[in-house]
Motif scaffolding. Structure first.
Motif, mmCIF file in Angstrom:
data_model
loop_
_atom_site.group_PDB
_atom_site.id
_atom_site.type_symbol
_atom_site.label_atom_id
_atom_site.label_comp_id
_atom_site.label_asym_id
_atom_site.label_seq_id
_atom_site.Cartn_x
_atom_site.Cartn_y
_atom_site.Cartn_z
ATOM 1 N N ASN A 207 0.824 -1.205 0.000
ATOM 2 C CA ASN A 207 0.000 0.000 0.000
ATOM 3 C C ASN A 207 0.862 1.261 0.000
ATOM 4 O O ASN A 207 0.598 2.228 -0.716
ATOM 5 C CB ASN A 207 -0.909 -0.037 1.233
ATOM 6 C CG ASN A 207 -1.705 1.240 1.409
ATOM 7 O OD1 ASN A 207 -2.608 1.517 0.634
ATOM 8 N ND2 ASN A 207 -1.346 2.035 2.410
ATOM 9 N N HIS A 213 -3.600 4.943 -4.740
ATOM 10 C CA HIS A 213 -4.776 4.990 -3.864
ATOM 11 C C HIS A 213 -5.001 6.374 -3.248
ATOM 12 O O HIS A 213 -6.037 6.602 -2.611
ATOM 13 C CB HIS A 213 -4.655 3.931 -2.750
ATOM 14 C CG HIS A 213 -3.582 4.230 -1.743
ATOM 15 N ND1 HIS A 213 -2.275 3.858 -1.898
ATOM 16 C CD2 HIS A 213 -3.626 4.869 -0.545
ATOM 17 C CE1 HIS A 213 -1.563 4.240 -0.855
ATOM 18 N NE2 HIS A 213 -2.356 4.859 -0.018
ATOM 19 N N HIS A 218 -7.125 8.971 0.587
ATOM 20 C CA HIS A 218 -6.647 10.104 1.392
ATOM 21 C C HIS A 218 -7.137 11.432 0.798
ATOM 22 O O HIS A 218 -6.393 12.134 0.106
ATOM 23 C CB HIS A 218 -5.121 10.132 1.424
ATOM 24 C CG HIS A 218 -4.474 8.863 1.888
ATOM 25 N ND1 HIS A 218 -4.708 8.317 3.128
ATOM 26 C CD2 HIS A 218 -3.585 8.034 1.265
ATOM 27 C CE1 HIS A 218 -3.975 7.208 3.250
ATOM 28 N NE2 HIS A 218 -3.294 7.003 2.139
ATOM 29 N N ASP A 319 -4.761 4.532 5.911
ATOM 30 C CA ASP A 319 -4.027 3.394 5.326
ATOM 31 C C ASP A 319 -4.337 2.096 6.078
ATOM 32 O O ASP A 319 -4.536 1.046 5.473
ATOM 33 C CB ASP A 319 -2.518 3.659 5.355
ATOM 34 C CG ASP A 319 -2.079 4.581 4.231
ATOM 35 O OD1 ASP A 319 -2.634 4.479 3.126
ATOM 36 O OD2 ASP A 319 -1.171 5.406 4.460
HETATM 37 FE FE LIG Z 1 -1.685 5.667 1.860
#
Ligand SMILES: [Fe+2]
Ligand code: FES
Length: 360
Positions: A207, A213, A218, A319
């Motif tokens: 990740n 992502h 985020h 996360d």
């Molecule tokens: Fe992240």
């Protein structure tokens, strides 16, 4: 058989990202693979010695565990009278007692509290009571084994039997971050914390290794960077992710970058921001349990709390939530492996190749 790095189950990670499939899901859930990775990857890695600044003065001793709760090798940092820093085994060569159990600042030597064996601060055997008549004693085997150390500014790293030399491992950081005065980084205890994640250590790293992502996971962080400029560079044992700042005031001085995210294989993350350095050490505890250790070192306190490195706690929780969800996904009977985005997942692919090359 295809060319490429062979996974634990005999399948491969194709070196060409366009053809490659990701790590098999069993990698993230099989306890036997976890044990194998501990010995083949982590016991042969470079690890940050946490809080090494405590061994700053001549005569200092600092006991530490090499990747505590994972590899868990008892070591100690010792700085001798002339200022030379060494990492030694913290296990007495007589019957295996732990020599040093708390940090000291003005030690002249090491003395075992079990039967009184003494060692110099460079690890040499000095004396032992009641050993008259013992043949071939003392010998080199009675000295404390020394392990390798490497330094980057104030950071100290140790290794037992590393798969790569420290200089080769750290060279990309030295080169890419030469514009920052790393020796001026000052440890800030308020940035020390730990997080527990109910997921594989490798999922956490996967990740970290892509900015793909960021817009989805985020929302606040995404506003601080220009996602179109997000890019990944690969090196032998590491990778670097950078993105330009959305606002010029949130960039490094003399640059447009918001952050430089270095991943040093297998588990060290050095996140450089205009305010300084946030370090994350990923500690594998079990196949689906991981501890993340945070440390902060500051260069410019006035820039703290701003930009991409402004709210690290929030980003960490975002996360963790997604990674824990993925851990549930890789347990599925219906999921095995995926494919990589060549534009966005080069860092993940590179990590999987290193991992399979070392862990087999
Ligand atoms: Fe992240
Ligand atoms: S174990 Fe250290 S002196 Fe015996």
């Amino acid at each position: 058989m295809q060319d490429g790095d062979v996974c634990h189950d005999g399948r491969v990670i194709d070196p060409d990202i366009r053809s490659a499939r990701t790590l098999p899901a069993s990698f993230y859930r099989d306890p036997a693979v976890f044990e194998q990775v501990r010995e083949r990857v982590f016991a042969r890695s470079w690890q940050l010695v946490l809080d090494a600044e405590q061994a700053g003065q001549p005569g200092s001793l600092l006991p530490f565990s090499f990747l505590g709760d994972c590899v868990d090798e008892p070591l100690l940092l010792a700085r001798d009278e002339s200022g030379t820093l060494r990492a030694l085994s913290n296990v007495c060569t007589h019957r295996g007692n732990l020599l040093c159990t708390k940090a000291e600042t003005c030690a002249a030597h090491l003395r075992c509290r079990y039967h009184g064996r003494r060692f110099a601060l460079d690890g040499r055997f000095l004396s032992m009571p009641e050993f008259e008549g013992v043949r071939d004693f003392p010998s080199r085997a009675d000295d404390l084994p020394r392990v390798q150390l490497g330094q980057l500014g104030p950071l100290v790293f140790a290794a037992l039997e590393p798969a790569v030399s420290f200089e080769e491992w750290i060279a990309p950081v030295r080169k890419q971050m030469a514009f920052l005065p790393l020796e001026k980084l000052v440890p800030d205890a308020s940035g020390s914390r730990t997080y527990q994640v109910a997921a594989s250590w490798a999922l956490y790293c996967d990740n970290y290794l892509e900015g793909f992502h960021v817009p989805y996971v985020h929302a606040a962080l995404a506003k601080t960077i220009d996602y179109g400029t997000y890019r990944t560079e690969l090196f032998g044992w590491s990778s670097l992710q950078v993105a330009e700042a959305a606002a010029a005031a949130d960039a490094f001085e003399g640059s447009s970058l918001a952050a430089c995210y270095f991943f040093l294989f297998p588990n060290t993350m050095l996140n450089f921001y205009p305010w300084g350095l946030s370090i994350n050490v990923v500690v594998p505890l079990a196949v689906d349990r991981t501890r993340i250790v945070y440390r902060a070192l500051v260069l410019d306190p006035a820039k703290r709390g701003r930009g991409a490195g402004g709210d690290l706690d929030r980003v960490e929780h975002e996360d963790e939530e997604i990674v824990e969800q993925v851990q549930r996904g890789v347990r599925s009977r219906l999921y095995d492996r995926g494919r990589y985005s060549p534009a966005r997942e080069a860092g993940v692919h590179h990590f999987h190749r290193l991992l399979t090359r070392l862990a087999g």
